[in-house]
Design a protein around this motif. Structure first.
Motif, mmCIF file in Angstrom:
data_model
loop_
_atom_site.group_PDB
_atom_site.id
_atom_site.type_symbol
_atom_site.label_atom_id
_atom_site.label_comp_id
_atom_site.label_asym_id
_atom_site.label_seq_id
_atom_site.Cartn_x
_atom_site.Cartn_y
_atom_site.Cartn_z
ATOM 1 N N ILE A 124 17.563 16.083 27.963
ATOM 2 C CA ILE A 124 16.227 15.232 28.652
ATOM 3 C C ILE A 124 16.070 15.559 30.187
ATOM 4 O O ILE A 124 14.981 15.783 30.557
ATOM 5 N N CYS A 174 19.052 10.244 32.295
ATOM 6 C CA CYS A 174 20.450 10.273 31.534
ATOM 7 C C CYS A 174 19.989 11.037 30.162
ATOM 8 O O CYS A 174 19.034 11.095 29.820
ATOM 9 N N GLU A 175 21.143 11.647 29.666
ATOM 10 C CA GLU A 175 21.155 12.639 28.674
ATOM 11 C C GLU A 175 20.798 14.118 28.867
ATOM 12 O O GLU A 175 19.537 14.083 29.550
ATOM 13 N N ARG A 231 11.767 9.762 26.104
ATOM 14 C CA ARG A 231 12.546 10.518 25.349
ATOM 15 C C ARG A 231 13.797 9.795 25.392
ATOM 16 O O ARG A 231 14.586 9.998 24.121
ATOM 17 N N PHE A 232 14.139 9.297 26.420
ATOM 18 C CA PHE A 232 15.747 8.490 26.305
ATOM 19 C C PHE A 232 15.698 7.403 25.359
ATOM 20 O O PHE A 232 16.594 7.385 24.583
ATOM 21 N N TRP A 233 14.421 6.654 24.999
ATOM 22 C CA TRP A 233 14.513 5.710 24.091
ATOM 23 C C TRP A 233 14.509 6.194 22.621
ATOM 24 O O TRP A 233 15.118 5.780 21.992
ATOM 25 N N ASP A 280 15.701 9.088 21.950
ATOM 26 C CA ASP A 280 17.086 9.445 21.407
ATOM 27 C C ASP A 280 18.165 8.334 21.335
ATOM 28 O O ASP A 280 18.891 8.439 20.245
ATOM 29 N N TYR A 281 17.894 7.412 21.810
ATOM 30 C CA TYR A 281 18.846 6.077 21.803
ATOM 31 C C TYR A 281 18.643 5.418 20.211
ATOM 32 O O TYR A 281 19.538 5.147 19.592
ATOM 33 N N ILE A 288 23.512 2.021 29.816
ATOM 34 C CA ILE A 288 23.264 2.192 28.363
ATOM 35 C C ILE A 288 24.468 2.775 27.901
ATOM 36 O O ILE A 288 25.213 2.506 26.792
ATOM 37 N N HIS A 289 24.666 3.777 28.077
ATOM 38 C CA HIS A 289 25.548 4.967 27.632
ATOM 39 C C HIS A 289 26.987 5.110 28.415
ATOM 40 O O HIS A 289 28.035 5.497 28.129
#
Lengths: 220, 220
Positions: free
Chosen positions: A70, A66-67, B97-99, B101-102, A51-52
């Motif tokens: 998190i 990722c992130e 949390r990733f989604w 944040d996305y 994604i990123h």
């Protein structure tokens, strides 16, 4: 957790990568560090973060997280018995998350302007950067760490920027220590922790890196 | 928790405010809703969120929690015995949390371009918006909800955008349902829950609101 395979895809000057290095060090988790070339990303990075396509990526038993913030929360939750990184009180946790989010939303893009732009854009970036540091020094106040007496999430979110202070000062032509003594004292305090000292590169090495960035952007 | 005082500073068309309305409804928490005029913010809002000066703000026993997804996590942690909003598994929590944040990083700014810009900028916004929906439909796949079988954090993060779908279609001149049928089916599924149905305004009322925005921006 025995027999865990933990891999960190990272790039040494990354303030975001440093967060995971520090969290892993605080929890004394063994891991394999893999340096990424951000101008030639590995197939593993592209597979793990489609994604990123960014570092850092924490890979735990084959599964990517990722992130960076998190990832820090994930480390806290999986290895919860050692060195708590977040307070147990929900309100204090929300505050820690708020400041981590503030740093992510405000500090990175603003701070980069000091050494990747010139003229009015740089001046505006410097002014915004100083305002953000003023907020962050105000939040710290007289506390030793952002969460109070204990090193934790807020400190981990911010401390990676400390090793760029020298670069901001050189290219922004101002003294962070003169304007924000509590913030610099906090940085020095964090650097006394093994987890931080071994996760942050030397300020002069970072300055050399920033010089190469400026060459890439055609500023030097 | 008895005798709690819970106040929500909000604005009815806000997708971010809807997240807190839904979380509070899922947990069956009584609260006082205070509508803010975003063109004339109240002293209470400026006092409770001096950093961002934005709604929504959740105020629990006098203490503010800002940033909507942080508020949802706070609600989950304080009222943890009822209607879990996050999975218990740390990896699944990190994914939720990733989604969230996305969505925060990508969807809001991109989606706004469809009705607040024109020409090439609008076309670029529409193209990016469609790419983001494609990612979000892919993540959903055949699951009923973002977290799997149960309504939760990922759904709460995204569902507020559903009541703007009609406005995106009108001003973007395309059919979301034709391109992303699973996403629209998911939206309808979520709307069958009381917590969502009572927290989201009607799509036509939202369209009227978007029209007033366009007048303010001088587009209509």
């Amino acid at each position: 957790m025995a027999n865990d395979e933990v891999i960190l895809l990272d790039s040494w000057p990354s303030m975001f990568g440093m967060r995971l290095r520090i969290a892993l060090a605080e929890k004394e988790i063994k891991y394999e560090y893999k340096e990424e070339d951000l101008w030639n990303k590995s197939p593993l990075l592209l597979q793990m973060n489609p994604i990123h396509k960014k570092i850092p990526v924490l890979i735990h038993n084959g599964k990517p997280i990722c992130e960076s913030l998190i990832g820090v929360e994930y480390i806290e939750e999986v290895w919860k018995d050692k060195a708590p990184l977040l307070p147990s009180d929900p309100y204090e946790r929300a505050q820690a998350r708020f400041w981590g989010d503030y740093i992510d939303k405000k500090l990175y893009d603003t701070s980069r302007k000091i050494y990747t732009t010139t003229g009015d854009e740089q001046e505006a970036g410097k002014k915004d950067f100083i305002e953000i540091l003023r907020v962050l020094e105000g939040v710290l106040g007289e506390k030793p760490y952002y969460g109070g007496d204990n090193f934790g999430f807020g400190d981990i979110a911010l401390i990676g920027f400390y090793c760029r202070f020298h670069a901001y000062e050189i290219y922004g032509n101002f003294s962070i220590e003169a304007e924000f003594p509590k913030l610099v004292a906090w940085g020095k305090r964090c650097m006394q922790r093994d987890s931080v000292a071994k996760s942050l590169p030397d300020q002069h090495k970072v300055l050399e890196f920033v010089k190469t960035l400026r060459h890439k952007f055609g500023i030097e």
